[in-house]
Design a protein around this motif. Structure first.
Motif, short mmCIF file in Angstrom:
data_model
loop_
_atom_site.label_atom_id
_atom_site.label_comp_id
_atom_site.label_asym_id
_atom_site.label_seq_id
_atom_site.Cartn_x
_atom_site.Cartn_y
_atom_site.Cartn_z
N VAL A 48 0.84 -1.20 0.00
CA VAL A 48 0.00 0.00 0.00
C VAL A 48 0.88 1.25 0.00
O VAL A 48 2.07 1.21 0.30
CB VAL A 48 -0.95 0.02 1.21
N ASP A 49 0.26 2.37 -0.35
CA ASP A 49 1.00 3.63 -0.43
C ASP A 49 1.16 4.30 0.93
O ASP A 49 2.10 5.06 1.14
CB ASP A 49 0.27 4.59 -1.37
N CYS A 50 0.23 4.03 1.85
CA CYS A 50 0.26 4.70 3.15
C CYS A 50 -0.45 3.83 4.17
O CYS A 50 -1.42 3.13 3.85
CB CYS A 50 -0.43 6.07 3.04
N ILE A 51 0.02 3.87 5.42
CA ILE A 51 -0.61 3.14 6.51
C ILE A 51 -1.01 4.13 7.60
O ILE A 51 -0.22 5.00 7.97
CB ILE A 51 0.33 2.08 7.09
N LEU A 52 -2.24 4.00 8.09
CA LEU A 52 -2.73 4.82 9.19
C LEU A 52 -2.80 3.97 10.45
O LEU A 52 -3.32 2.86 10.42
CB LEU A 52 -4.12 5.38 8.87
N THR A 53 -2.27 4.48 11.55
CA THR A 53 -2.34 3.76 12.82
C THR A 53 -2.64 4.76 13.93
O THR A 53 -2.39 5.96 13.78
CB THR A 53 -1.01 3.06 13.17
N PRO A 54 -3.15 4.29 15.09
CA PRO A 54 -3.18 5.17 16.26
C PRO A 54 -1.76 5.55 16.66
O PRO A 54 -0.82 4.79 16.37
CB PRO A 54 -3.86 4.31 17.34
N GLU A 55 -1.59 6.68 17.31
CA GLU A 55 -0.26 7.16 17.69
C GLU A 55 0.54 6.11 18.46
O GLU A 55 1.73 5.88 18.15
CB GLU A 55 -0.38 8.45 18.51
N PRO A 56 -0.03 5.40 19.47
CA PRO A 56 0.78 4.44 20.23
C PRO A 56 1.27 3.26 19.39
O PRO A 56 2.23 2.59 19.78
CB PRO A 56 -0.19 3.96 21.33
N LEU A 57 0.62 2.98 18.27
CA LEU A 57 0.99 1.81 17.45
C LEU A 57 2.01 2.15 16.38
O LEU A 57 2.64 1.25 15.81
CB LEU A 57 -0.27 1.22 16.81
N ARG A 58 2.21 3.43 16.10
CA ARG A 58 3.00 3.82 14.92
C ARG A 58 4.43 3.28 14.98
O ARG A 58 4.91 2.67 14.02
CB ARG A 58 3.03 5.35 14.79
N THR B 153 5.71 0.81 16.71
CA THR B 153 5.73 -0.65 16.63
C THR B 153 5.53 -1.12 15.20
O THR B 153 6.21 -2.04 14.72
CB THR B 153 4.63 -1.24 17.54
N ALA B 154 4.58 -0.49 14.50
CA ALA B 154 4.33 -0.87 13.11
C ALA B 154 5.55 -0.60 12.23
O ALA B 154 5.89 -1.40 11.36
CB ALA B 154 3.11 -0.11 12.58
N LEU B 155 6.21 0.53 12.45
CA LEU B 155 7.43 0.84 11.68
C LEU B 155 8.49 -0.24 11.86
O LEU B 155 9.11 -0.69 10.91
CB LEU B 155 7.98 2.20 12.11
N GLN B 156 8.69 -0.66 13.11
CA GLN B 156 9.72 -1.66 13.40
C GLN B 156 9.33 -3.02 12.84
O GLN B 156 10.16 -3.71 12.24
CB GLN B 156 9.93 -1.74 14.91
#
Length: 290
Positions: free
Chosen positions: A127-137, A139-142
């Motif tokens: 996908v071109d972009c991922i949206l997450t809640p701030e606390p998850l961002r 973790t998702a990057l890693q």
């Protein structure tokens, strides 16, 4: 469900045509328009397991979308909606409220969990972009190994936070306006005119400062008494505690209101904008002193 509904409604307010595809259920048994949003329930074959159900959903969605004109952008909410074979060939956004690693909550991964992790990671890279809640961002990057620009924190209510509800640092806001981070702000909003009585607040400041030495009177507005107010404050020794900021509105004013201790309206007579100012103070949860 609430996130998707509110996000779709907000996108319609910006002039977009939005179609939402969901599994058929009792509440949504047929195509339906709710507000400006088009809802399309999908018939899914009865399958077992989240991976199989995810593939089944993507199949049903693709079949149904063929009946609609081409879409400019696809938004998948949660990993189970991202199993379409065309993913990576069309503009797409993925929103996630959790990922498999956080859902396990420290428990060891079984074979199914590892398969879901693999599916999540593959979808995230297509996908071109991922949206997450701030606390998850972070973790998702890693977990997904993505560049930071592709993962955006997003409020899960489905609408952008406004200046009245966004997180903020009161001390940083005060510094932004030339104040100390621990100053206690009395905020006046209105015209700098005799009838508005701003001079009455200035005359009271020596007594206020005897009791609260870090009190500051901040005035938002313009008018004919501007120079007099500055001169009078210096004359009675409270010039250091006065800030005349001129006209201000929008997000800066909202931040200043939220950082203030109270709103002061020392009017000699009713001022036309007082009701509006009181409403803003209520919105910011601040007391009004008249």
């Amino acid at each position: 469900g609430k996130y998707v509904a509110e996000l779709a409604a907000a996108q319609c307010e910006f002039g977009h045509e939005v179609h939402v595809f969901v599994p058929r259920n009792e509440q949504l048994a047929a195509d339906r328009r709710i507000g400006a949003v088009h809802y399309h329930p999908l018939d899914l074959n009865d399958v077992e397991g989240p991976l199989e159900r995810a593939v089944e959903f993507s199949r049903a969605a693709e079949t149904r979308m063929e009946q609609e004109p081409p879409f400019d952008l696809f938004h998948m909410h949660e990993w189970m909606t991202g199993q379409a074979p065309w993913l990576g060939t069309r503009p797409a956004v993925l929103s996630l409220t959790s990922i498999e690693k956080t859902r396990r909550n420290g428990a060891p991964a079984d074979a199914l969990s590892l398969e879901i992790e693999k599916s999540e990671r593959e979808t995230a890279h297509l996908v071109d972009c991922i949206l997450t809640p701030e606390p998850l961002r972070e973790t998702a990057l890693q977990e997904f190994g993505l560049e930071a620009a592709r993962v955006r924190a997003f409020p899960m209510e489905g609408r952008m936070a406004d200046p009245w509800s966004a997180s903020f640092d009161p001390g940083a806001v005060k510094r932004e306006f030339g104040l100390g981070p621990w100053d206690r702000v009395l905020l006046y909003i209105g015209p700098l005119e005799h009838g508005a009585g701003v001079d009455l607040a200035i005359e009271a400041m020596p007594i206020v400062l005897q009791r609260v030495n870090n009190a500051r009177l901040v005035c938002v507005g313009a008018g004919e008494t501007h120079d007099y107010l500055r001169h009078r404050a210096d004359q009675i020794g409270v010039g250091h505690a006065l800030r005349l900021l001129g006209h201000m509105d929008g997000a800066p004013l909202a931040r200043l209101l939220r950082a203030a201790e109270a709103v002061v309206l020392p009017s000699r007579c009713r001022i036309a904008c007082d009701d509006c100012v009181v409403e803003l103070a209520r919105k910011a949860g601040k007391p009004v002193v008249t």
